[in-house]
Design a protein around this motif. Structure first.
Motif, short mmCIF file in Angstrom:
data_model
loop_
_atom_site.label_atom_id
_atom_site.label_comp_id
_atom_site.label_asym_id
_atom_site.label_seq_id
_atom_site.Cartn_x
_atom_site.Cartn_y
_atom_site.Cartn_z
N GLU A 1 8.11 30.86 -0.64
CA GLU A 1 7.50 31.11 -1.70
C GLU A 1 8.69 31.43 -2.71
O GLU A 1 8.73 31.23 -3.88
CB GLU A 1 6.49 32.46 -1.58
N ASN A 2 9.66 32.43 -2.19
CA ASN A 2 10.85 32.88 -3.00
C ASN A 2 11.57 31.40 -3.43
O ASN A 2 12.07 31.53 -4.34
CB ASN A 2 11.72 33.67 -2.12
N LYS A 3 11.84 30.56 -2.51
CA LYS A 3 12.35 29.40 -2.90
C LYS A 3 11.52 28.50 -3.63
O LYS A 3 12.29 27.73 -4.87
CB LYS A 3 12.95 28.35 -1.65
N ASN A 4 10.38 28.38 -3.63
CA ASN A 4 9.76 27.49 -4.69
C ASN A 4 9.45 28.43 -6.17
O ASN A 4 9.78 27.38 -6.98
CB ASN A 4 8.17 27.47 -4.19
N LYS A 5 9.39 29.63 -6.00
CA LYS A 5 9.88 30.34 -7.48
C LYS A 5 11.17 29.87 -7.84
O LYS A 5 11.07 29.72 -9.30
CB LYS A 5 9.58 31.95 -7.30
N LYS A 6 12.06 29.78 -7.15
CA LYS A 6 13.38 29.57 -7.92
C LYS A 6 13.38 28.04 -8.26
O LYS A 6 14.24 27.82 -9.32
CB LYS A 6 14.42 29.93 -6.62
N ALA A 7 12.85 27.21 -7.48
CA ALA A 7 12.87 26.02 -7.87
C ALA A 7 11.97 25.74 -9.13
O ALA A 7 12.45 24.95 -10.04
CB ALA A 7 12.23 25.04 -6.55
N ASN A 8 10.91 26.46 -9.35
CA ASN A 8 10.23 25.98 -10.49
C ASN A 8 10.95 26.68 -11.58
O ASN A 8 10.74 26.15 -12.71
CB ASN A 8 8.84 26.94 -10.34
N LYS A 9 11.75 27.73 -11.48
CA LYS A 9 12.31 28.51 -12.44
C LYS A 9 13.35 27.34 -12.80
O LYS A 9 13.59 27.09 -14.31
CB LYS A 9 12.99 29.43 -11.91
N SER B 1 6.14 34.20 10.84
CA SER B 1 5.32 33.66 10.07
C SER B 1 5.17 34.14 8.67
O SER B 1 5.45 33.59 7.62
CB SER B 1 4.11 33.29 10.67
N LYS B 2 4.87 35.50 8.50
CA LYS B 2 4.89 36.12 7.17
C LYS B 2 6.19 35.91 6.54
O LYS B 2 6.25 35.77 5.44
CB LYS B 2 4.42 37.50 7.24
N ILE B 3 7.23 36.34 7.27
CA ILE B 3 8.79 36.29 6.87
C ILE B 3 8.96 34.77 6.36
O ILE B 3 9.59 34.53 5.22
CB ILE B 3 9.86 36.72 7.73
N ASN B 4 8.60 33.75 6.99
CA ASN B 4 8.89 32.65 6.72
C ASN B 4 8.14 32.09 5.44
O ASN B 4 8.62 31.39 4.72
CB ASN B 4 8.69 31.51 7.89
N ASN B 5 6.87 32.52 5.35
CA ASN B 5 6.08 32.06 4.06
C ASN B 5 6.66 32.76 2.84
O ASN B 5 6.64 32.31 1.73
CB ASN B 5 4.71 32.40 4.48
N GLN B 6 6.97 33.83 2.97
CA GLN B 6 7.87 34.76 1.74
C GLN B 6 9.22 33.94 1.36
O GLN B 6 9.54 33.79 0.18
CB GLN B 6 8.07 36.20 2.23
N ILE B 7 9.94 33.56 2.33
CA ILE B 7 11.24 32.67 2.06
C ILE B 7 10.73 31.33 1.32
O ILE B 7 11.40 31.24 0.20
CB ILE B 7 11.99 32.40 3.58
#
Length: 164
Positions: free
Chosen positions: A31-39, A23-29
Motif C-alpha cells: 500500500e505504501n509503495k502504491n501511494k508513492k507510485a501514485n504520488k 500478510s498484514k505487514i506485506n499489505n502495508q508495504i
C-alpha cells in the motif's frame, strides 16, 4: 499423545498468527509503495502538462493574472515549489512568502515560514498555491482554517490554463 496434540496445536496456532501478521505487514508495504507510485505519477502528469504549456510559449502567470492574483504565497518549497518561484521571476506576480514543513535547508529571496510559525504569516496575499498536490486537501483545510486566505492547488493552475 495429549502432549503431542497440544504441541501440534501450539505450533499450528503460532504459524497461523505469524502468517497473518506477515500478510498484514506485506499489505502495508504494498500500500505504501502504491501511494508513492501514485504520488510520482501525479507529479509526472503535472510536470508534463507544465512543460507543454512552456513549449507553447505560455506561462502559469496567465492563470494568476486572469484570476486577479498578483500577490501569492507558496506552500511547499521542494522541487515543484522551486520551479513555481522561478516561474514568477521577472513577472508581475509577487511571491510574498513561502511555507514549508522543513525550512532548515531552504534558501530563497523570499520570506519562508515553517508550519510552527503559521500564526505569524501575513494575510496580505491574494492566494496561497499548494505545490504538495498529493496532500492538497489536508493542506488546504489547515491553511484556510488558520489564515482564512483562498488556497488553490498547483494542479488547478496547470490544468486551468487552457480552461480560461
Amino acid at each position: 499423545m495429549k502432549k503431542c496434540v497440544i504441541l501440534f496445536l501450539g505450533i499450528l496456532t503460532g504459524g497461523s498468527i505469524t502468517s497473518i501478521t506477515m500478510s498484514k505487514i506485506n499489505n502495508q508495504i504494498i500500500e505504501n509503495k502504491n501511494k508513492k507510485a501514485n504520488k510520482f505519477k501525479s507529479y509526472y502528469t503535472l510536470l508534463n502538462e507544465w512543460l507543454y504549456i512552456r513549449q507553447k510559449n505560455r506561462s502559469l502567470t496567465e492563470y494568476f493574472i486572469n484570476n486577479g492574483y498578483k500577490k501569492v504565497g507558496i506552500y511547499g518549497l521542494g522541487d515543484l515549489g522551486s520551479r513555481l518561484v522561478d516561474e514568477f521571476k521577472e513577472t508581475e506576480i509577487e511571491v510574498v512568502y513561502g511555507i514549508d514543513r522543513d525550512i532548515d535547508y531552504i534558501s530563497y529571496d523570499i520570506l519562508v515560514y515553517s508550519l510552527d510559525e503559521i500564526e505569524r504569516i501575513s494575510k496580505e496575499v491574494d492566494v496561497i498555491v499548494v505545490t504538495a498536490v498529493f496532500a492538497y486537501d489536508d493542506v488546504k483545510d489547515m491553511l484556510y482554517k488558520k489564515l482564512g486566505i483562498k488556497v488553490i492547488s498547483l494542479e488547478e493552475v496547470v490544468f486551468g490554463i487552457y480552461n480560461k
